[in-house]
Design a protein around this motif. Sequence first.
Motif, PDB file in Angstrom:
ATOM      1  N   SER A 157       0.830  -1.206   0.000  1.00  0.00           N
ATOM      2  CA  SER A 157       0.000   0.000   0.000  1.00  0.00           C
ATOM      3  C   SER A 157       0.861   1.251   0.000  1.00  0.00           C
ATOM      4  O   SER A 157       2.066   1.211   0.287  1.00  0.00           O
ATOM      5  CB  SER A 157      -0.892   0.009   1.241  1.00  0.00           C
ATOM      6  OG  SER A 157      -0.105   0.184   2.412  1.00  0.00           O
ATOM      7  N   ALA A 158       0.231   2.382  -0.331  1.00  0.00           N
ATOM      8  CA  ALA A 158       0.939   3.666  -0.332  1.00  0.00           C
ATOM      9  C   ALA A 158       1.466   3.988   1.063  1.00  0.00           C
ATOM     10  O   ALA A 158       2.566   4.535   1.213  1.00  0.00           O
ATOM     11  CB  ALA A 158       0.011   4.772  -0.819  1.00  0.00           C
ATOM     12  N   GLU A 159       0.698   3.627   2.095  1.00  0.00           N
ATOM     13  CA  GLU A 159       1.138   3.886   3.463  1.00  0.00           C
ATOM     14  C   GLU A 159       2.364   3.054   3.809  1.00  0.00           C
ATOM     15  O   GLU A 159       3.285   3.527   4.486  1.00  0.00           O
ATOM     16  CB  GLU A 159       0.005   3.587   4.442  1.00  0.00           C
ATOM     17  CG  GLU A 159       0.392   3.634   5.910  1.00  0.00           C
ATOM     18  CD  GLU A 159       0.911   4.988   6.381  1.00  0.00           C
ATOM     19  OE1 GLU A 159       1.545   5.033   7.457  1.00  0.00           O
ATOM     20  OE2 GLU A 159       0.687   6.002   5.672  1.00  0.00           O
ATOM     21  N   GLU A 160       2.404   1.799   3.346  1.00  0.00           N
ATOM     22  CA  GLU A 160       3.576   0.961   3.596  1.00  0.00           C
ATOM     23  C   GLU A 160       4.806   1.500   2.878  1.00  0.00           C
ATOM     24  O   GLU A 160       5.913   1.487   3.428  1.00  0.00           O
ATOM     25  CB  GLU A 160       3.280  -0.482   3.159  1.00  0.00           C
ATOM     26  CG  GLU A 160       2.290  -1.192   4.070  1.00  0.00           C
ATOM     27  CD  GLU A 160       1.856  -2.541   3.517  1.00  0.00           C
ATOM     28  OE1 GLU A 160       1.667  -3.479   4.309  1.00  0.00           O
ATOM     29  OE2 GLU A 160       1.705  -2.645   2.269  1.00  0.00           O
ATOM     30  N   HIS A 161       4.620   1.981   1.646  1.00  0.00           N
ATOM     31  CA  HIS A 161       5.730   2.614   0.921  1.00  0.00           C
ATOM     32  C   HIS A 161       6.236   3.829   1.694  1.00  0.00           C
ATOM     33  O   HIS A 161       7.439   4.057   1.817  1.00  0.00           O
ATOM     34  CB  HIS A 161       5.278   3.031  -0.478  1.00  0.00           C
ATOM     35  CG  HIS A 161       5.349   1.941  -1.491  1.00  0.00           C
ATOM     36  ND1 HIS A 161       6.541   1.431  -1.951  1.00  0.00           N
ATOM     37  CD2 HIS A 161       4.357   1.262  -2.135  1.00  0.00           C
ATOM     38  CE1 HIS A 161       6.300   0.485  -2.848  1.00  0.00           C
ATOM     39  NE2 HIS A 161       4.983   0.352  -2.979  1.00  0.00           N
TER      40      HIS A 161
ATOM     41  N   ARG B 164      -1.026  13.252   3.916  1.00  0.00           N
ATOM     42  CA  ARG B 164      -1.925  12.421   3.107  1.00  0.00           C
ATOM     43  C   ARG B 164      -2.391  13.152   1.855  1.00  0.00           C
ATOM     44  O   ARG B 164      -2.523  12.545   0.784  1.00  0.00           O
ATOM     45  CB  ARG B 164      -3.127  11.975   3.950  1.00  0.00           C
ATOM     46  CG  ARG B 164      -2.759  10.959   5.023  1.00  0.00           C
ATOM     47  CD  ARG B 164      -3.972  10.564   5.845  1.00  0.00           C
ATOM     48  NE  ARG B 164      -3.617   9.653   6.920  1.00  0.00           N
ATOM     49  CZ  ARG B 164      -3.461   8.341   6.788  1.00  0.00           C
ATOM     50  NH1 ARG B 164      -3.623   7.788   5.590  1.00  0.00           N
ATOM     51  NH2 ARG B 164      -3.140   7.591   7.825  1.00  0.00           N
TER      52      ARG B 164
END
Length: 381
Positions: free
Chosen positions: A2-6, A76
């Motif tokens: 996910s974008a958050e993990e990246h 975000r």
Amino acid sequence: MSAEEHRQRAIEALGILDTPPDERVDRITRIAQQAFGVPMVSVTLIDRDRQWRKSQIGLGGNEAPREGAFCDVTVRQGDTLIVEDAALDSVFSTNPFVTGDPNLRFYAGHPIQAPSGEHVGTLCILDTTPRHLDDAQVALLRDLAEWVQAEIAQVDQIDQASLVQRALLPAEMPETPGYTLAAATVAAGQIGGDIYDWYRLGDRLRVTLADVMGKGIGPAIIASAVRASLRTAPDRPLAAAVSEVDRLLEDDIGGTGVFVTAFHADVELASGEISFVDAGHSLGFILRADDTWDYLRSTGLPLGMGFDDGRESALAVLHPGDALLCCSDGLLDVLDGDPFEHVRRVLRAEGPQGAVDEAARLARSHRGVDDLTVLVVQRDR
């Protein structure tokens, strides 16, 4: 992924979380406070469940929960966020940072990117009273955030360069029965332009010390290239190896005003005979067992100056009780009085390792003066 993990991977890769204050970043927060006249400024990084402040003024601490954080919203959305009066804002009026400590009314933040492009934090200014920013002030906030971003990226680049440079230092001390070896290098900053190297070539010990003019990333890269070149084809004659480095430097950095001094030598372990080339270094010596000094000289200007008329090696001999000492000129900056007497006294009292440790201690106490490297090869028998 996910974008958050990246994003989380990117902030962890920076290696900046929970690090001590950095004056370069603190300076920007002070400038922001003065420019906007606000009581609170923060360089905030968004971790998994917290916001961590690399630098802050007026917020009373370096951590706060991520949940409800204005800076999390800024990260975000990936663009400047301005809340002129949070008490009247439909999104933020019930925010715990508005209804409770620090009772925010005004917030303006711009996102900070990691070198790989992910938004990882913000530079933000805050107040307990409503405010308005005009276009010029919004542009200034953005410029200051980009300045913070550049400083954080530079810290990361320096840290990575420092890791590479440390990896290029000798991994272990060669086994040299009958000899005691010691060496250390201390950079004036985080990375330096000095290198040393030593390794066994059959019955010989190959030793090198090089000093690139200047401090920082550029000299460190050149120093690493010099070391790599001298390690290539180790069976070449010393003078030929040094001449090849000279040609490479002239091709790559000729005309830039950067040059390298170097001492490159072989020690025949059985006889103690030293064959060496001194390329403008002039800081190789032998402290004899009777406490006299011999100065090791051979013809040659520094590398990269474009005046190589042919390098020649010279000879000397280490007898039992003698010590070969080579250093960079940073050692001269930290010694008081007669440097030869200082070195002789410490070397005799503390031995090679103690003398090198003392030089490193002095270098750290004079941090920022110049890079310092010392290498000692003592023949014990």
